[in-house]
Scaffold this motif. Structure first.
Motif, mmCIF file in Angstrom:
data_model
loop_
_atom_site.group_PDB
_atom_site.id
_atom_site.type_symbol
_atom_site.label_atom_id
_atom_site.label_comp_id
_atom_site.label_asym_id
_atom_site.label_seq_id
_atom_site.Cartn_x
_atom_site.Cartn_y
_atom_site.Cartn_z
ATOM 1 N N PHE A 324 0.749 -1.443 0.045
ATOM 2 C CA PHE A 324 0.123 0.018 0.080
ATOM 3 C C PHE A 324 0.884 1.266 0.056
ATOM 4 O O PHE A 324 0.380 2.524 -0.447
ATOM 5 N N ALA A 325 1.930 1.253 0.679
ATOM 6 C CA ALA A 325 2.906 2.288 0.627
ATOM 7 C C ALA A 325 3.361 2.716 -1.093
ATOM 8 O O ALA A 325 3.165 3.901 -1.302
ATOM 9 N N PRO A 326 3.942 1.601 -1.611
ATOM 10 C CA PRO A 326 3.978 2.231 -3.071
ATOM 11 C C PRO A 326 2.915 2.522 -3.994
ATOM 12 O O PRO A 326 2.891 3.273 -4.759
ATOM 13 N N LEU A 327 1.857 1.780 -3.452
ATOM 14 C CA LEU A 327 0.505 1.956 -4.203
ATOM 15 C C LEU A 327 0.174 3.548 -4.100
ATOM 16 O O LEU A 327 -0.299 4.015 -4.911
ATOM 17 N N ALA A 328 0.081 3.926 -2.789
ATOM 18 C CA ALA A 328 -0.464 5.302 -2.469
ATOM 19 C C ALA A 328 0.544 6.191 -3.165
ATOM 20 O O ALA A 328 0.126 7.124 -3.759
ATOM 21 N N GLY A 330 2.498 5.969 -5.621
ATOM 22 C CA GLY A 330 2.377 5.765 -7.100
ATOM 23 C C GLY A 330 1.365 6.733 -7.393
ATOM 24 O O GLY A 330 1.340 7.163 -8.774
ATOM 25 N N ALA A 331 -0.100 6.508 -6.952
ATOM 26 C CA ALA A 331 -1.078 7.086 -7.341
ATOM 27 C C ALA A 331 -0.861 8.622 -7.278
ATOM 28 O O ALA A 331 -1.532 9.443 -8.183
ATOM 29 N N VAL A 332 -0.084 9.203 -6.316
ATOM 30 C CA VAL A 332 -0.212 10.609 -6.229
ATOM 31 C C VAL A 332 0.968 11.008 -7.241
ATOM 32 O O VAL A 332 0.537 12.037 -8.007
ATOM 33 N N ALA A 337 1.770 14.000 -12.224
ATOM 34 C CA ALA A 337 2.522 14.016 -13.411
ATOM 35 C C ALA A 337 1.611 14.046 -14.561
ATOM 36 O O ALA A 337 1.804 14.756 -15.683
ATOM 37 N N TYR A 338 0.516 13.669 -14.418
ATOM 38 C CA TYR A 338 -0.581 13.729 -15.838
ATOM 39 C C TYR A 338 -0.856 15.105 -15.855
ATOM 40 O O TYR A 338 -0.944 15.612 -16.979
ATOM 41 N N ARG A 339 -0.959 15.550 -14.647
ATOM 42 C CA ARG A 339 -1.566 16.971 -14.951
ATOM 43 C C ARG A 339 -0.541 18.021 -15.082
ATOM 44 O O ARG A 339 -0.766 19.141 -15.966
ATOM 45 N N LEU A 340 0.570 17.516 -14.713
ATOM 46 C CA LEU A 340 2.013 18.493 -15.134
ATOM 47 C C LEU A 340 2.285 18.373 -16.818
ATOM 48 O O LEU A 340 2.859 19.297 -17.149
#
Length: 360
Positions: A324-328, A330-332, A337-340
């Motif tokens: 869950f740490a890499p998942l969280a 990674g989602a952020v 990044a998609y926005r930027l």
């Protein structure tokens, strides 16, 4: 709690699945009645419509289940071409060549299949179900341009959500397999074997999710044969690749074949729909895909770095943290990044395309 042994417990689990399916259907009936639905028992009046539905079901079901049939073929090949420890190690009916797989290959396929079905059910089928009424409405009105817009929207949603899901499954294949399966008689070696299958199947998640969306575009127009013809081609490709890859990659070759066949099937269907039925908005679709790939690459790097930063230890807390740490994080990183990267259409994609300038 009530079953006395493992066999009885397995029957309880199976019965619970069946009962939950009945409850899932039953809980919707009162809501349907409030919306005005009533069962019609006038058989003569519905006979013609029912006959049309039954005749249409065959090719429609076949077109929508090619991926599942390919996975079934993987399992059957794994059962047939796996050696057992105390049995013969050569395939007699193939001239005495060594078995390409060892016992447990079919189980590894099953565990890999469970994981790739999760994003397929949540993303691919959800998008396809939500968009089908729009596709059908515009097809009935003859609004081909709007039909192409709707399918473009669905495929952009698939790109936005399924591509990072695909890469995320690859990065987190091992900690996911360990968290979900490694207990009892499921060993660390079994985890490594299952993780390999998860990663190989995950490479085609974007295609598995795109297929039900684009196939429903054909069905909205009453075209039931094109998805079947392309699907038969994909099945033939899958079987051919199975036989070519299983001797080099063991059961992982079966998963690679299924993922590659799904990718070819999806691309052929998308191209055929845009060429013959309604042009897709390729500029918007490609822009979303490029931004998604860039954001996914940064997401994968962040998730992998987080995974390396958390040392592997025994215990459930460590297993949860390594998933869950890499998942969280990674989602952020992905959405930022998609926005930027210029992804100003994120809200539009999730809410609909009524105000999307790229669809004008």
């Amino acid at each position: 709690h009530f079953a006395p042994d493992r066999v009885a417990q397995a029957y309880v689990v199976a019965a619970a699945v069946a009962v939950s399916g009945v409850l899932q259907l039953a809980v919707q009936v009162p809501v349907l009645r409030r919306l005005g639905f009533r069962f019609d028992y006038d058989w003569p009046a519905t006979r013609a419509a029912l006959r049309d539905i039954v005749l249409a079901m065959g090719p429609m079901v076949l077109g929508l289940t090619i991926t599942q049939l390919n996975t079934l073929a993987d399992s059957l090949i794994a059962w047939s071409l796996s050696a057992v420890p105390d049995g013969p190690q050569q395939v007699a009916w193939l001239g005495g060549v060594d078995y390409p797989m060892q016992q447990g290959a079919a189980a590894a396929i099953y565990y890999g299949e469970r994981l790739y079905h999760f994003p397929l059910g949540i993303l691919g089928l959800a998008v396809a179900t939500a968009i089908f009424p729009l596709l059908s409405r515009h097809a009935a009105r003859g609004e081909r341009a709007k039909l192409g817009d709707d399918l473009t929207l669905g495929l952009r949603l698939v790109a936005l959500l399924a591509v990072p899901a695909s890469v995320g499954l690859i990065v987190l294949a091992e900690p996911l397999a360990k968290l979900l399966f490694e207990r009892g008689q499921f060993s660390a070696a079994d985890t490594a074997r299952a993780a390999r299958m998860i990663a190989c199947y995950a490479g085609g998640v974007w295609a598995y999710c795109a297929l039900p969306v684009v196939i429903r575009g054909f069905y909205a127009l009453g075209d039931r044969t094109t998805p079947v013809r392309v699907g038969m081609l994909a099945m033939g490709m899958n079987l051919t690749l199975n036989m070519l890859l299983v001797w080099r990659l063991a059961e992982a070759g079966l998963a690679v074949a299924t993922a590659a066949s799904a990718a070819v099937q999806a691309m052929l269907l998308i191209g055929a729909f845009s060429r013959r039925e309604s042009p897709l908005r390729w500029r918007a679709l490609v822009a979303t895909a490029v931004r998604t790939v860039v954001a996914t690459a940064l997401m994968a790097a962040a998730a992998y770095a987080t995974l390396r930063w958390i040392p592997e230890r025994s215990g459930l807390a460590n297993e949860l943290a390594r998933v869950f740490a890499p998942l969280a994080l990674g989602a952020v990183v992905f959405f930022a990044a998609y926005r930027l990267a210029g992804g100003r259409d994120l809200g539009v994609l999730l809410a609909g395309h009524q105000n999307d300038p790229s669809q004008q």
